[in-house]
Design a protein around this motif. Structure first.
Motif: not given
Length: 94
Positions: A54-60, A65-72, A33-39, A48-51
């Motif tokens: 879109s950055f916020t939506l992709y990030l969230l 998905f990553l945090i739910s996988e961490w929780n599982v 998740p930290l790598g994903y945030i940095a990327f 690379r994002y149009q707005s």
């Protein structure tokens, strides 16, 4: 064809996230998740994002998905520990 490769990459990252989340130390699950945030921030800075929306939506969505996988993964580790503890208790009783 590239869509299939992208899907395999995403599935592989989620599988790796699950694997790291089942390790004993809790911080292993925070690496991806930290790598994903940095990327994502790098992609925003290099336009690379149009707005920003879109950055916020992709990030969230990605973090969801990553945090739910961490929780599982953490729940799986806890169940495994409890199962081992019950085995040890039953061996002590006999």
């Amino acid at each position: 064809m590239t869509d299939i490769y992208n899907l395999f990459i995403i599935v592989g990252i989620l599988a790796l996230q699950y694997l790291l989340s089942t390790r004993n130390h809790i911080l292993w699950g925070a690496l991806i998740p930290l790598g994903y945030i940095a990327f994502s921030i790098w992609m925003l800075v290099t336009d690379r994002y149009q707005s920003v929306l879109s950055f916020t939506l992709y990030l969230l969505l990605g973090l969801l998905f990553l945090i739910s996988e961490w929780n599982v993964g953490r729940k799986s580790l806890q169940q495994k520990r409890n199962k081992e503890l019950m085995k040890m208790r039953t061996q002590d009783i006999k």
